[in-house]
Design an enzyme around this catalytic site. Structure first.
Site: not given
Ligand code: AGP
Length: 618
Positions: A2, A27, A74, A100-101, A490, A494, A497, A513, A613
Site C-alpha cells: 500500500c 507498492r 494491496w 498502510n499496515g 532466483e 523471476k 513472478e 533424486h 514491491k
C-alpha cells in the site's frame, strides 16, 4: 505494501496526489482512491483497479481542493472492490483516512464501536474501523482548538491499536490540515515551500521537494502548509533532522524503456560499479566497509554469521553463504527472515547477523532484525533504501547505492547484494587466511564485472529470439551447482513472478533424486553451467535430461560452449568469470529470459498480479 500520499499547500491537490500514487503503484495496485477537502466537506473518489482507473474517475468527476490524502492498495483485509478501497470515512463522514499496515485487533475494536451505536460500516476493512475509532474519540473530546483535538483523538485511538500503521487523514471542518502517524509502516514528511507532503516513500514527492523527514515509529505529525509538528503518542514534541533525498524525479522515470524492469536490468553495469565504488583497497587486497562500525579485532573475532532476508534477498544470502565460507571460512547460516523470528536458531555470542533488504521495509526481515537485536546480537543491514527502517534500526551496514528500483521483480538490487556479500567475504577473509594473491584475484574479478555485464546485456535480442521458441511451454526447471545453485532459485523466482508459469530451481545433482520424473518435452530445463570447477558434474546432469528428451537451455562460459554443442538445444554464452563472482553474471540472462517471456505472454511485467514491491505485512 500500500502506498499513501498526502498534500497540503496552495496547488490543486488532485494532480499532485495522483502523480504521487503513480510513483507508489509498485507498492500495491489492487485499488486506489483520493479524499480531498472542498470547502466544508470531503470528496472521495475511489475504485478497484489501477491508478489509471482512478485518474479517469477524477477527470470525469473532479475533486477540487488544496489538501487531501490518497492511497494505492494491496489488499490484506477484505476483497478487492470499490467499497474496500481507501480512503475510508468515520461515522460522521467528516474524517477521511488512508492506511498502510494491519490493525490486528480491528474485530474487537469494531465490536466495541458497534456496541456504542457506531454501526455505519461500509467496508470489510480494518482501516475503516480505525477511521471510526478516531472519529468516535474526536467527538467525545472537548476543546476549541480543533487541530489539537484531532491530533489528540488520533493519539488516543492509536494507543488502542494492536498492529502496524502508516496513516494520513483529513477532517472536513479543519482547513489546510492533515495528520500522519506511523508504527511499523514507513511514512515520510516532505517539506516544501508553502506546501508539505506525507508519503510512504520519497519517490512520491521528490518531484516537489528533496527535503524529507523520515518519521519514526510512534510519531504523530500535524501538517499545515507552512509548518508541521512532530510528537510522540504521549504528546511529547520531538525534533527530527531534515535529510536531502539522494535521487531526483528523473531517476525514477522509465526513459525510453518499455518497462522499469528492463531499465533496471540494463542499469546493472552502473549499479554494480556503485556497489563497489570506494570500497576496494588495492594495496592491502581487501575491502573497506566503514559502515559496518566494527574494529579490525571485532571483525577478526566473528565466529559465526547469520544471513537473513526474503525472496530475492534470501537468494543473495544463499550465495553469500558460499562466498563467506569459501573466502573467510566462517560458518554461515542462511535463515528465512520469516522463520528466524519464530524459531530458536542456535547462536554463539560472537555471531554477526546481516539483514538483507532492498526496500529496508520488509516486515519479515525487520522482525528478524528486531529479534536478533533484542537478543543482543550485532545486527547489520544491507539495504538500498538509505532512510529505511531496517537501515535505521541496524547497528551498521552497507548501502547498495543501486538507485531506486521500481519494477516489482528485483534485479539490480540482487547483483548489488552479491557484490556487497563478496566484499564482506573478502574483508573477513583477509582478516584471516585469505592471501594477498587470493584477495587480489577477487578484486580483479569484481572489477571486471561491469564490463562483463555489458557484454551479457548485448545478448538481450538473442534471448528474446530463444524465448519465442519456448513461449508455449508449461513451465521451466532451473539447475545450478555451488555458487550458481541459488541462481537457479532466483531464475525460477523471476520466471514465476512475472510470467506466472510454474518454475522450480534445484541443485543440479538433485535431479536424479526425484525431479527427473518431471522431465518432458514441454518443460525445458535451464542449466546454469559456467566453465567452473563443477562444470563436468553439470554436464552429467545435462546428459540425464537429454537422455529423457527434455529440452535444455544452457548458460555457459569459456570452453563450456564447445563441450555443450550438440548436447543442449540452446547455448547462451557469457564471458569467462571467476567462480565466486559468477552469480552476478549468470543471473543476467535469467532476468532477461523471464522478462522477454513475460512480454511475449502479455504479462504486466512491472506490476505482476497479486504482488507488491515492498511487503510490509507479515
Ligand atoms: C523479488 O523479485 C521479489 N519481488 C521479492 O522476493 C523481494 O525480493 C522480497 O520481497 C524482499 O524484498 P526486500 O529486498 O525489499 O526486502
Amino acid at each position: 505494501m500500500c502506498g499513501i500520499v498526502g498534500y497540503v499547500g496552495r496547488a490543486d491537490a488532485a494532480p499532485i496526489l495522483l502523480d504521487g500514487l503513480r510513483r507508489l503503484e509498485y507498492r500495491g495496485y489492487d485499488s486506489a482512491g483520493v479524499a480531498i477537502v472542498d470547502g466544508d466537506h470531503v470528496e472521495i473518489r475511489k475504485c478497484a483497479g489501477r491508478i489509471a482507473s482512478l485518474a479517469k474517475l477524477v477527470s470525469e468527476n473532479p475533486a477540487p481542493g488544496l489538501f487531501g490524502v490518497s492511497h494505492t492498495r494491496w489488499a490484506t483485509h477484505g476483497k478487492v472492490n470499490d467499497e474496500n478501497a481507501h480512503p475510508h470515512f468515520d461515522a460522521s463522514g467528516k474524517i477521511a483516512l488512508v492506511h498502510n499496515g494491519v490493525i490486528e485487533n480491528y474485530q474487537a475494536l469494531k465490536e466495541q464501536l458497534i456496541q456504542n451505536g457506531d454501526t455505519n460500516f461500509r467496508s470489510d476493512t480494518d482501516t475503516e474501523v480505525l477511521a471510526h475509532l478516531i472519529g468516535n474519540i474526536y467527538r467525545q473530546f472537548d476543546g476549541k482548538d480543533s487541530k489539537a483535538r484531532l491530533v489528540n483523538a488520533v493519539r488516543a485511538a492509536l494507543k488502542r491499536v494492536i498492529g502496524t500503521y502508516g496513516i494520513a487523514l483529513v477532517h472536513a471542518d479543519i482547513a489546510n490540515f492533515m495528520v500522519g502517524a506511523r508504527r511499523g509502516s514507513p511514512l515520510v514528511l516532505g517539506v516544501g515551500k508553502d506546501e508539505n507532503f506525507l508519503a510512504s516513500d520519497v519517490s512520491a514527492i521528490v518531484a516537489h521537494t528533496r527535503d524529507a523527514i523520515y518519521l519514526n515509529d510512534f510519531d504523530v505529525v500535524a501538517v499545515e502548509r507552512d509548518k508541521f509538528e512532530i510528537s510522540s503518542l504521549d504528546g511529547v514534541s520531538g525534533q527530527h533532522p531534515v535529510s536531502k533525498v539522494e535521487f531526483s524525479a528523473e531517476d525514477i522515470k522509465k526513459g525510453d524503456y518499455p518497462h522499469y524492469m528492463l531499465k533496471e536490468i540494463f542499469e546493472q553495469p552502473d549499479s554494480v560499479r556503485d556497489a563497489m565504488r570506494g570500497r576496494l583497497t588495492y594495496e592491502e587486497c581487501t575491502a573497506k566497509l566503514g559502515g559496518l562500525n566494527m574494529t579490525p579485532a571485532e571483525l577478526r573475532d566473528v565466529a559465526r554469521i547469520v544471513l537473513t532476508g526474503c525472496g530475492t534477498a534470501l537468494h543473495a544470502a544463499m550465495v553469500g553463504e558460499y562466498l563467506i565460507e569459501q573466502l573467510a571460512n566462517i560458518p554461515t547460516e542462511v535463515e528465512f527472515a520469516s522463520e528466524f523470528r519464530h524459531r530458536n536458531t542456535p547462536m554463539t555470542p560472537d555471531t554477526l547477523v546481516f539483514a538483507i533488504s532492498q526496500s529496508g521495509e520488509t516486515a519479515d526481515t525487520l522482525g528478524a532484525l528486531r529479534e536478533s537485536r533484542r537478543k543482543g546480537y550485532r545486527t547489520l543491514g544491507i539495504c538500498n533504501n538509505v532512510a529505511s527502517t531496517i537501515a535505521r534500526e541496524s547497528d551498521g551496514g552497507v548501502y547498495m547505492h543501486a538507485g531506486p528500483e521500481i519494477g516489482v521483480a528485483a534485479t539490480k538490487s540482487f547483483t548489488s547484494q552479491l557484490v556487497i556479500l563478496t566484499l564482506i567475504g573478502l574483508l573477513l577473509g583477509r582478516m584471516r587466511n585469505l592471501s594477498t594473491a587470493q584477495g587480489s584475484r577477487i578484486i580483479t574479478g569484481l572489477e571486471a564485472l561491469p564490463e562483463q555485464i555489458e557484454e551479457v546485456l548485448k545478448l538481450s535480442d538473442r534471448i528474446k529470439a530463444i524465448v519465442k521458441k519456448y513461449a508455449d511451454v508449461s513451465g521451466m526447471l532451473f539447475f545450478g551447482r555451488q555458487f550458481n545453485y541459488p541462481i537457479a532459485l532466483e531464475g525460477a523466482l523471476k520466471m514465476k513472478e512475472i510470467t506466472y508459469l510454474f518454475a522450480e530451481g534445484h541443485p543440479s545433482a538433485e535431479l536424479k533424486h526425484g525431479i527427473i520424473a518431471l522431465v518432458r518435452p514441454d518443460l525445458p530445463s535451464v542449466f546454469i553451467a559456467p566453465d567452473d570447477t563443477v562444470f563436468s558434474k553439470n554436464v552429467n546432469n545435462i546428459e540425464q535430461v537429454k537422455a529423457r528428451k527434455g529440452p535444455i537451455i544452457a548458460i555457459t562460459s569459456g570452453n563450456g560452449a564447445k563441450q555443450l554443442k550438440g548436447l543442449v538445444n540452446e547455448i547462451i554464452e557469457i564471458p569467462a568469470v571467476l567462480d565466486p563472482v559468477s552469480p552476478a553474471l549468470t543471473v543476467i540472462p535469467l532476468q532477461l529470459f523471464a522478462y522477454h517471456l513475460a512480454v511475449e505472454l502479455g504479462r504486466d511485467v512491472d506490476k505482476p498480479r497479486n504482488l507488491a514491491k515492498s511487503v510490509t505485512v507479515e
